[in-house]
Design a protein around this motif. Structure first.
Motif, PDB file in Angstrom:
ATOM      1  N   TYR A 133       0.803  -1.221   0.000  1.00  0.00           N
ATOM      2  CA  TYR A 133       0.000   0.000   0.000  1.00  0.00           C
ATOM      3  C   TYR A 133       0.834   1.269   0.000  1.00  0.00           C
ATOM      4  O   TYR A 133       0.649   2.144   0.816  1.00  0.00           O
ATOM      5  N   GLY A 134       1.794   1.393  -0.893  1.00  0.00           N
ATOM      6  CA  GLY A 134       2.570   2.620  -0.954  1.00  0.00           C
ATOM      7  C   GLY A 134       3.994   2.389  -1.364  1.00  0.00           C
ATOM      8  O   GLY A 134       4.303   1.451  -2.087  1.00  0.00           O
ATOM      9  N   GLY A 135       4.895   3.248  -0.872  1.00  0.00           N
ATOM     10  CA  GLY A 135       6.307   3.183  -1.216  1.00  0.00           C
ATOM     11  C   GLY A 135       7.094   2.308  -0.255  1.00  0.00           C
ATOM     12  O   GLY A 135       6.534   1.510   0.491  1.00  0.00           O
ATOM     13  N   ARG A 136       8.402   2.524  -0.243  1.00  0.00           N
ATOM     14  CA  ARG A 136       9.311   1.686   0.534  1.00  0.00           C
ATOM     15  C   ARG A 136       8.904   1.557   1.996  1.00  0.00           C
ATOM     16  O   ARG A 136       8.916   0.479   2.565  1.00  0.00           O
ATOM     17  N   ASN A 137       8.556   2.633   2.636  1.00  0.00           N
ATOM     18  CA  ASN A 137       8.261   2.611   4.070  1.00  0.00           C
ATOM     19  C   ASN A 137       6.780   2.455   4.377  1.00  0.00           C
ATOM     20  O   ASN A 137       6.312   2.860   5.447  1.00  0.00           O
ATOM     21  N   SER A 138       6.067   1.850   3.477  1.00  0.00           N
ATOM     22  CA  SER A 138       4.654   1.579   3.709  1.00  0.00           C
ATOM     23  C   SER A 138       4.498   0.191   4.309  1.00  0.00           C
ATOM     24  O   SER A 138       5.450  -0.405   4.791  1.00  0.00           O
ATOM     25  N   GLU A 139       3.282  -0.307   4.231  1.00  0.00           N
ATOM     26  CA  GLU A 139       2.964  -1.613   4.777  1.00  0.00           C
ATOM     27  C   GLU A 139       2.182  -2.401   3.749  1.00  0.00           C
ATOM     28  O   GLU A 139       1.666  -1.851   2.775  1.00  0.00           O
ATOM     29  N   GLY A 140       2.095  -3.695   3.992  1.00  0.00           N
ATOM     30  CA  GLY A 140       1.323  -4.557   3.111  1.00  0.00           C
ATOM     31  C   GLY A 140       0.794  -5.744   3.875  1.00  0.00           C
ATOM     32  O   GLY A 140       0.890  -5.810   5.101  1.00  0.00           O
ATOM     33  N   ASN A 146      -2.510 -21.028   5.807  1.00  0.00           N
ATOM     34  CA  ASN A 146      -2.722 -20.577   7.190  1.00  0.00           C
ATOM     35  C   ASN A 146      -1.917 -19.335   7.554  1.00  0.00           C
ATOM     36  O   ASN A 146      -2.042 -18.819   8.656  1.00  0.00           O
ATOM     37  N   LEU A 147      -1.092 -18.861   6.654  1.00  0.00           N
ATOM     38  CA  LEU A 147      -0.276 -17.676   6.904  1.00  0.00           C
ATOM     39  C   LEU A 147      -1.018 -16.441   6.412  1.00  0.00           C
ATOM     40  O   LEU A 147      -1.328 -16.319   5.223  1.00  0.00           O
ATOM     41  N   LYS A 148      -1.305 -15.547   7.326  1.00  0.00           N
ATOM     42  CA  LYS A 148      -1.952 -14.281   6.969  1.00  0.00           C
ATOM     43  C   LYS A 148      -1.416 -13.236   7.937  1.00  0.00           C
ATOM     44  O   LYS A 148      -1.641 -13.315   9.135  1.00  0.00           O
ATOM     45  N   THR A 149      -0.675 -12.245   7.386  1.00  0.00           N
ATOM     46  CA  THR A 149      -0.045 -11.277   8.279  1.00  0.00           C
ATOM     47  C   THR A 149       0.249  -9.971   7.556  1.00  0.00           C
ATOM     48  O   THR A 149       0.306  -9.912   6.331  1.00  0.00           O
ATOM     49  N   ALA A 150       0.464  -8.947   8.360  1.00  0.00           N
ATOM     50  CA  ALA A 150       0.931  -7.662   7.848  1.00  0.00           C
ATOM     51  C   ALA A 150       2.433  -7.771   7.622  1.00  0.00           C
ATOM     52  O   ALA A 150       3.128  -8.547   8.282  1.00  0.00           O
ATOM     53  N   ILE A 151       2.956  -6.983   6.680  1.00  0.00           N
ATOM     54  CA  ILE A 151       4.385  -6.975   6.377  1.00  0.00           C
ATOM     55  C   ILE A 151       4.883  -5.546   6.219  1.00  0.00           C
ATOM     56  O   ILE A 151       4.125  -4.652   5.831  1.00  0.00           O
ATOM     57  N   SER A 152       6.149  -5.356   6.531  1.00  0.00           N
ATOM     58  CA  SER A 152       6.826  -4.078   6.273  1.00  0.00           C
ATOM     59  C   SER A 152       8.317  -4.288   6.492  1.00  0.00           C
ATOM     60  O   SER A 152       8.757  -5.355   6.906  1.00  0.00           O
ATOM     61  N   ILE A 153       9.071  -3.270   6.237  1.00  0.00           N
ATOM     62  CA  ILE A 153      10.499  -3.290   6.522  1.00  0.00           C
ATOM     63  C   ILE A 153      10.663  -3.115   8.030  1.00  0.00           C
ATOM     64  O   ILE A 153       9.981  -2.294   8.642  1.00  0.00           O
ATOM     65  N   GLY A 198       8.244  -1.287  10.787  1.00  0.00           N
ATOM     66  CA  GLY A 198       8.254  -2.400  11.730  1.00  0.00           C
ATOM     67  C   GLY A 198       6.900  -3.017  12.001  1.00  0.00           C
ATOM     68  O   GLY A 198       6.689  -3.601  13.060  1.00  0.00           O
ATOM     69  N   THR A 199       5.984  -2.909  11.055  1.00  0.00           N
ATOM     70  CA  THR A 199       4.651  -3.473  11.215  1.00  0.00           C
ATOM     71  C   THR A 199       4.638  -4.930  10.764  1.00  0.00           C
ATOM     72  O   THR A 199       5.172  -5.262   9.713  1.00  0.00           O
ATOM     73  N   GLY A 200       4.020  -5.784  11.550  1.00  0.00           N
ATOM     74  CA  GLY A 200       3.902  -7.185  11.155  1.00  0.00           C
ATOM     75  C   GLY A 200       5.261  -7.846  11.061  1.00  0.00           C
ATOM     76  O   GLY A 200       6.173  -7.574  11.831  1.00  0.00           O
TER      77      GLY A 200
END
Length: 147
Positions: free
Chosen positions: A12-19, A25-32, A40-42
């Motif tokens: 959902y955006g640029g480098r410092n965004s989240e996804g 069974n794996l479902k999670t938020a991701i980020s750098i 540091g999300t997810g």
């Protein structure tokens, strides 16, 4: 026989965004991660690679111990991933697995065999084989006998 795994990802955006990612069974938020300048999300790719390597290794080790008729009272592990940052280039250098295998007293004579299997499991794990040549993987087992 081939097994197929599918992962859906949204960013959902640029480098410092989240996804988000989702696969079975794996479902999670991701980020750098924060130490690398992200939110540091997810979870993040570094943790996921470490998780894949550790999960594959411990399952492989458990199966090898079972097939060898080694009775395990407890099997736990800590794994560490080491990432080098040089000239703003991130390189996943090493994974260290530290399995702790506690054998039942009647298996005391199998400590040496369990040690051999702890090292052999690393060579047999599918994820380890996939990253061999790019990431150094070491195993430092600790084997003891239950009281």
């Amino acid at each position: 026989m081939k097994h197929q795994f599918v992962l859906d990802a949204n960013w959902y955006g640029g480098r410092n965004s989240e996804g988000t990612i989702e696969s079975g069974n794996l479902k999670t938020a991701i980020s750098i991660p924060q130490p690398m300048g992200g939110p540091g999300t997810g979870t993040n790719p570094d943790e996921m690679l470490l998780g894949a390597a550790a999960t594959c290794y411990i399952i492989t080790l458990a199966a090898m111990l079972e097939r060898s008729s080694i009775t395990v009272a407890q099997l736990t592990m800590k794994s560490e991933g080491i990432v080098d940052v040089t000239n703003n280039i991130f390189t996943y250098e090493q994974i260290i697995h530290r399995p702790e295998i506690v054998l039942h007293a009647e298996s005391a004579d199998q400590v040496e065999k369990a040690t051999v299997l702890a090292h052999k499991a690393e060579q047999s794990c599918m994820i380890s084989r996939a990253i061999t040549g790019n990431v150094t993987i070491t195993t430092q087992p600790l084997i003891s006998i239950a009281d």
